[in-house]
Motif scaffolding. Structure first.
Motif, PDB file in Angstrom:
ATOM      1  N   VAL A   1     -10.330 -17.924  17.165  1.00 50.75           N
ATOM      2  CA  VAL A   1     -10.535 -17.472  15.621  1.00 50.75           C
ATOM      3  C   VAL A   1     -10.698 -16.030  15.490  1.00 50.75           C
ATOM      4  CG1 VAL A   1     -12.220 -17.993  14.019  1.00 50.75           C
ATOM      5  CG2 VAL A   1     -11.558 -19.799  15.323  1.00 50.75           C
ATOM      6  N   PHE A   2     -11.469 -15.420  16.403  1.00 46.71           N
ATOM      7  CA  PHE A   2     -11.261 -13.916  16.231  1.00 46.71           C
ATOM      8  C   PHE A   2     -10.159 -13.322  16.366  1.00 46.71           C
ATOM      9  CE2 PHE A   2     -12.296  -9.710  18.041  1.00 46.71           C
ATOM     10  CZ  PHE A   2     -13.201  -9.142  17.221  1.00 46.71           C
ATOM     11  N   ILE A   3      -9.345 -13.590  17.509  1.00 47.09           N
ATOM     12  CA  ILE A   3      -8.121 -12.670  17.431  1.00 47.09           C
ATOM     13  C   ILE A   3      -7.243 -13.205  16.238  1.00 47.09           C
ATOM     14  CG2 ILE A   3      -6.022 -12.925  18.537  1.00 47.09           C
ATOM     15  CD1 ILE A   3      -7.461 -13.765  21.269  1.00 47.09           C
ATOM     16  N   LEU A   4      -7.387 -14.374  15.591  1.00 46.07           N
ATOM     17  CA  LEU A   4      -6.522 -14.577  14.314  1.00 46.07           C
ATOM     18  C   LEU A   4      -6.979 -13.806  13.018  1.00 46.07           C
ATOM     19  CD1 LEU A   4      -5.825 -18.254  14.918  1.00 46.07           C
ATOM     20  CD2 LEU A   4      -4.228 -16.740  15.317  1.00 46.07           C
ATOM     21  N   SER A   5      -8.496 -13.808  13.073  1.00 47.43           N
ATOM     22  CA  SER A   5      -8.904 -13.201  12.110  1.00 47.43           C
ATOM     23  C   SER A   5      -8.433 -11.436  12.092  1.00 47.43           C
ATOM     24  CB  SER A   5     -10.475 -13.018  12.095  1.00 47.43           C
ATOM     25  OG  SER A   5     -10.967 -14.549  12.095  1.00 47.43           O
ATOM     26  N   VAL A   6      -8.499 -11.000  13.293  1.00 41.42           N
ATOM     27  CA  VAL A   6      -8.013  -9.486  13.462  1.00 41.42           C
ATOM     28  C   VAL A   6      -6.522  -9.521  12.936  1.00 41.42           C
ATOM     29  CG1 VAL A   6      -7.791  -7.610  14.949  1.00 41.42           C
ATOM     30  CG2 VAL A   6      -9.942  -8.846  15.420  1.00 41.42           C
ATOM     31  N   VAL A   7      -5.682 -10.455  13.527  1.00 37.64           N
ATOM     32  CA  VAL A   7      -4.255 -10.321  13.239  1.00 37.64           C
ATOM     33  C   VAL A   7      -3.943 -10.457  11.858  1.00 37.64           C
ATOM     34  CG1 VAL A   7      -2.332 -11.652  13.623  1.00 37.64           C
ATOM     35  CG2 VAL A   7      -3.727 -11.195  15.664  1.00 37.64           C
ATOM     36  N   ALA A   8      -4.918 -11.306  11.328  1.00 36.83           N
ATOM     37  CA  ALA A   8      -4.717 -11.471   9.873  1.00 36.83           C
ATOM     38  C   ALA A   8      -5.066 -10.234   8.833  1.00 36.83           C
ATOM     39  CB  ALA A   8      -5.837 -12.649   9.275  1.00 36.83           C
ATOM     40  N   LEU A   9      -6.202  -9.576   9.491  1.00 34.29           N
ATOM     41  CA  LEU A   9      -6.419  -8.399   8.919  1.00 34.29           C
ATOM     42  C   LEU A   9      -5.440  -7.079   9.080  1.00 34.29           C
ATOM     43  CD1 LEU A   9      -8.680  -6.253   7.396  1.00 34.29           C
ATOM     44  CD2 LEU A   9      -9.604  -6.145   9.735  1.00 34.29           C
ATOM     45  N   ALA A  10      -4.693  -7.137  10.293  1.00 33.64           N
ATOM     46  CA  ALA A  10      -3.752  -6.129  10.478  1.00 33.64           C
ATOM     47  C   ALA A  10      -2.615  -6.568   9.590  1.00 33.64           C
ATOM     48  CB  ALA A  10      -3.705  -5.956  12.081  1.00 33.64           C
ATOM     49  N   ALA A  11      -2.385  -7.816   9.764  1.00 32.51           N
ATOM     50  CA  ALA A  11      -1.062  -8.138   9.096  1.00 32.51           C
ATOM     51  C   ALA A  11      -1.312  -7.809   7.315  1.00 32.51           C
ATOM     52  CB  ALA A  11      -0.891  -9.632   9.033  1.00 32.51           C
ATOM     53  N   SER A  12      -2.456  -7.935   6.946  1.00 30.85           N
ATOM     54  CA  SER A  12      -2.635  -7.835   5.518  1.00 30.85           C
ATOM     55  C   SER A  12      -2.515  -6.307   5.448  1.00 30.85           C
ATOM     56  CB  SER A  12      -4.091  -7.939   5.194  1.00 30.85           C
ATOM     57  OG  SER A  12      -4.948  -7.291   5.550  1.00 30.85           O
ATOM     58  N   LEU A  13      -3.005  -5.362   6.013  1.00 31.84           N
ATOM     59  CA  LEU A  13      -2.715  -3.864   5.850  1.00 31.84           C
ATOM     60  C   LEU A  13      -1.338  -3.580   6.317  1.00 31.84           C
ATOM     61  CD1 LEU A  13      -5.846  -2.583   8.048  1.00 31.84           C
ATOM     62  CD2 LEU A  13      -5.494  -2.721   5.693  1.00 31.84           C
ATOM     63  N   VAL A  14      -0.650  -3.935   7.102  1.00 32.67           N
ATOM     64  CA  VAL A  14       0.849  -3.728   7.321  1.00 32.67           C
ATOM     65  C   VAL A  14       1.507  -4.227   6.187  1.00 32.67           C
ATOM     66  CG1 VAL A  14       2.978  -4.554   8.862  1.00 32.67           C
ATOM     67  CG2 VAL A  14       0.600  -3.922   9.856  1.00 32.67           C
ATOM     68  N   LEU A  15       1.364  -5.478   5.604  1.00 31.81           N
ATOM     69  CA  LEU A  15       2.080  -5.999   4.478  1.00 31.81           C
ATOM     70  C   LEU A  15       1.813  -5.168   3.313  1.00 31.81           C
ATOM     71  CD1 LEU A  15       1.787  -9.791   4.681  1.00 31.81           C
ATOM     72  CD2 LEU A  15       3.878  -8.549   5.213  1.00 31.81           C
ATOM     73  N   TYR A  16       0.615  -4.653   3.150  1.00 31.14           N
ATOM     74  CA  TYR A  16       0.295  -3.877   1.814  1.00 31.14           C
ATOM     75  C   TYR A  16       1.055  -2.490   2.093  1.00 31.14           C
ATOM     76  CZ  TYR A  16      -2.296  -1.294  -1.260  1.00 31.14           C
ATOM     77  OH  TYR A  16      -2.923  -0.491  -2.476  1.00 31.14           O
ATOM     78  N   ILE A  17       1.209  -1.985   3.078  1.00 27.19           N
ATOM     79  CA  ILE A  17       1.761  -0.578   3.232  1.00 27.19           C
ATOM     80  C   ILE A  17       3.317  -0.976   3.267  1.00 27.19           C
ATOM     81  CG2 ILE A  17       2.450   1.242   4.982  1.00 27.19           C
ATOM     82  CD1 ILE A  17      -0.401   0.744   6.319  1.00 27.19           C
ATOM     83  N   TYR A  18       3.858  -1.995   3.706  1.00 28.98           N
ATOM     84  CA  TYR A  18       5.256  -2.303   3.713  1.00 28.98           C
ATOM     85  C   TYR A  18       5.666  -2.441   2.104  1.00 28.98           C
ATOM     86  CZ  TYR A  18       9.399  -5.023   4.321  1.00 28.98           C
ATOM     87  OH  TYR A  18      10.814  -5.436   3.850  1.00 28.98           O
ATOM     88  N   TRP A  19       4.835  -3.385   1.436  1.00 31.94           N
ATOM     89  CA  TRP A  19       5.306  -3.726  -0.049  1.00 31.94           C
ATOM     90  C   TRP A  19       5.242  -2.347  -1.011  1.00 31.94           C
ATOM     91  CZ3 TRP A  19       1.571  -8.335   0.293  1.00 31.94           C
ATOM     92  CH2 TRP A  19       2.685  -9.499   0.305  1.00 31.94           C
ATOM     93  N   TYR A  20       4.365  -1.424  -0.515  1.00 36.16           N
ATOM     94  CA  TYR A  20       4.404  -0.223  -1.282  1.00 36.16           C
ATOM     95  C   TYR A  20       5.241   0.903  -0.933  1.00 36.16           C
ATOM     96  CZ  TYR A  20       0.766  -1.826  -4.447  1.00 36.16           C
ATOM     97  OH  TYR A  20       0.174  -2.648  -5.442  1.00 36.16           O
ATOM     98  N   LEU A  21       5.642   0.614   0.240  1.00 33.35           N
ATOM     99  CA  LEU A  21       6.491   1.834   0.439  1.00 33.35           C
ATOM    100  C   LEU A  21       8.235   1.470   0.518  1.00 33.35           C
ATOM    101  CD1 LEU A  21       4.687   3.446   3.675  1.00 33.35           C
ATOM    102  CD2 LEU A  21       4.816   4.138   1.324  1.00 33.35           C
ATOM    103  N   LYS A  22       8.280   0.163   1.093  1.00 34.64           N
ATOM    104  CA  LYS A  22       9.530  -0.384   1.080  1.00 34.64           C
ATOM    105  C   LYS A  22      10.099  -1.225  -0.292  1.00 34.64           C
ATOM    106  CE  LYS A  22      10.673   1.363   5.057  1.00 34.64           C
ATOM    107  NZ  LYS A  22      11.410   2.344   5.581  1.00 34.64           N
ATOM    108  N   VAL A  23       9.382  -2.358  -0.526  1.00 36.29           N
ATOM    109  CA  VAL A  23       9.602  -3.153  -1.693  1.00 36.29           C
ATOM    110  C   VAL A  23       9.390  -2.306  -2.861  1.00 36.29           C
ATOM    111  CG1 VAL A  23       9.167  -5.288  -2.686  1.00 36.29           C
ATOM    112  CG2 VAL A  23       8.738  -5.285  -0.165  1.00 36.29           C
ATOM    113  N   SER A  24       8.706  -1.686  -2.925  1.00 35.94           N
ATOM    114  CA  SER A  24       8.447  -0.848  -4.220  1.00 35.94           C
ATOM    115  C   SER A  24       9.675  -0.095  -4.784  1.00 35.94           C
ATOM    116  CB  SER A  24       7.175  -0.092  -4.303  1.00 35.94           C
ATOM    117  OG  SER A  24       6.076  -0.931  -4.494  1.00 35.94           O
ATOM    118  N   ALA A  25      10.252   0.612  -3.492  1.00 28.70           N
ATOM    119  CA  ALA A  25      11.540   1.639  -3.569  1.00 28.70           C
ATOM    120  C   ALA A  25      12.804   0.586  -3.883  1.00 28.70           C
ATOM    121  CB  ALA A  25      11.702   2.325  -2.350  1.00 28.70           C
TER     122      ALA A  25
END
Length: 328
Positions: free
Chosen positions: A14-38
């Protein structure tokens, strides 16, 4: 719960999945605003779309996905916290069990040592010798009782208990146990009430069921401040099966404790109070033995000083009707 299901809620996973979810949320956030927005910007310029409406939709998608990921993180952290709290409570119960059980072992050993030193250094009349020997035998029985509980619990939890279940008359078995154990409870009175009267055949592991009875008898006599401890065993057949009620005149149980007394290592009263009697495994062992026999067990009490009732609820074997009267 199966092993695979337990693995899915294991705190490390559960802890590993929580960390992965947190990391994924940050990565997706950056991806959306750097790639998708363009990319969306290029689409808007190519097709001359309404820029405000399109980016409003994108924003809601980002909010929804991030909310789900954050929700997963919060749930994961909550599970880890709950598991930690449960582990800490179990640790405290185990620590208290070790303290209390050590006391249960040291007390009779110290008593035996005192009596043996008395025999060694003093010439005693025969009557005093017999009296001290009786005390020593009681201490030995107390030691054996505690050791047998631990051994039986270990055998049950490891699955190494004898698996021979034979059809036995419950009424005759309990009456025999009462008669054979009378010397262990010299000041107590045990009565059996079988109104029918009739036999109650049931598939039992006799050795384990004797252990269950020993714990119920011991509790009725040990947790009892009456000058004459009493235990009444009553058979109550009904259409769904049979209730065996063990009613005593002991110290009783507080209502808030009724749902906890069958837990492993649990002792009623303050957890750190060493004056609390018992080791915390007797009723847990009773619960496990009842479960192996597919018997349900309940506890009732009207509160402190009002006695306790332990109820075994059994279903009849196939083809057996316990409510039918037997011809005299």
């Amino acid at each position: 719960m199966t092993r695979s299901a337990r693995w899915f809620i294991h705190p490390i996973l559960v802890f590993i999945l929580s960390v992965v979810a947190l990391a994924a949320s940050l990565v997706l956030y950056i991806y959306w605003y750097l790639k998708v927005s363009a990319g969306l910007q290029r689409i808007v310029m190519t097709y001359q779309l309404d820029q405000e409406r399109l980016f409003e939709f994108k924003t809601w998608v980002v909010i929804l996905v991030l909310s789900i990921l954050v929700g997963l993180i919060v749930v994961g952290v909550f599970i880890i916290f709950a598991y930690y709290q449960k582990t800490w409570r179990l640790y405290r119960l185990q620590r208290n069990f070790i303290d209390s059980f050590t006391h249960e072992l040291k007390t009779p050993v110290a008593s035996l040592r005192l009596y043996l030193e008395t025999f060694k250094h003093h010439e005693l009349p025969r009557d005093d010798q017999i009296r001290y020997i009786d005390f020593m035998l009681n201490d030995v029985d107390r030691l054996l009782d505690n050791i047998n509980r631990i051994l039986q619990l270990a055998r049950i939890e490891s699955g190494s208990y004898p698996r021979e279940f034979v059809q036995t008359d419950l009424a005759a078995l309990i009456e025999r146990f009462r008669d054979n154990s009378a010397a262990l409870f010299p000041n107590g009175v045990v009565t059996i009430d079988n109104p029918a009267p009739r036999p109650f055949p049931f598939n039992l592991n006799v050795e384990l069921f004797d252990t269950l009875l020993m714990n119920l008898f011991s509790n009725a006599m040990r947790y009892n401040d009456s000058p004459q401890p009493r235990l009444n065993i009553r058979f109550e057949p009904h259409p769904e099966g049979l209730d065996i009620r063990f009613e005593d005149n002991g110290i009783g149980i507080e209502h808030k404790e009724l749902g906890k007394i069958f837990k492993k290592y649990y002792r009623a009263g303050k957890s750190d109070d060493m004056t609390t009697r018992g080791s915390g495994i007797g009723l847990y062992l009773v619960k496990q033995i009842a479960r192996l026999h597919k018997i349900r067990i309940y506890a009732e009490s009207n509160g402190p000083s009002n006695g306790s009732v332990f109820i075994l609820r059994l279903r009849p074997p196939k083809g057996v009707d316990w409510t039918r009267r037997v011809a005299a």
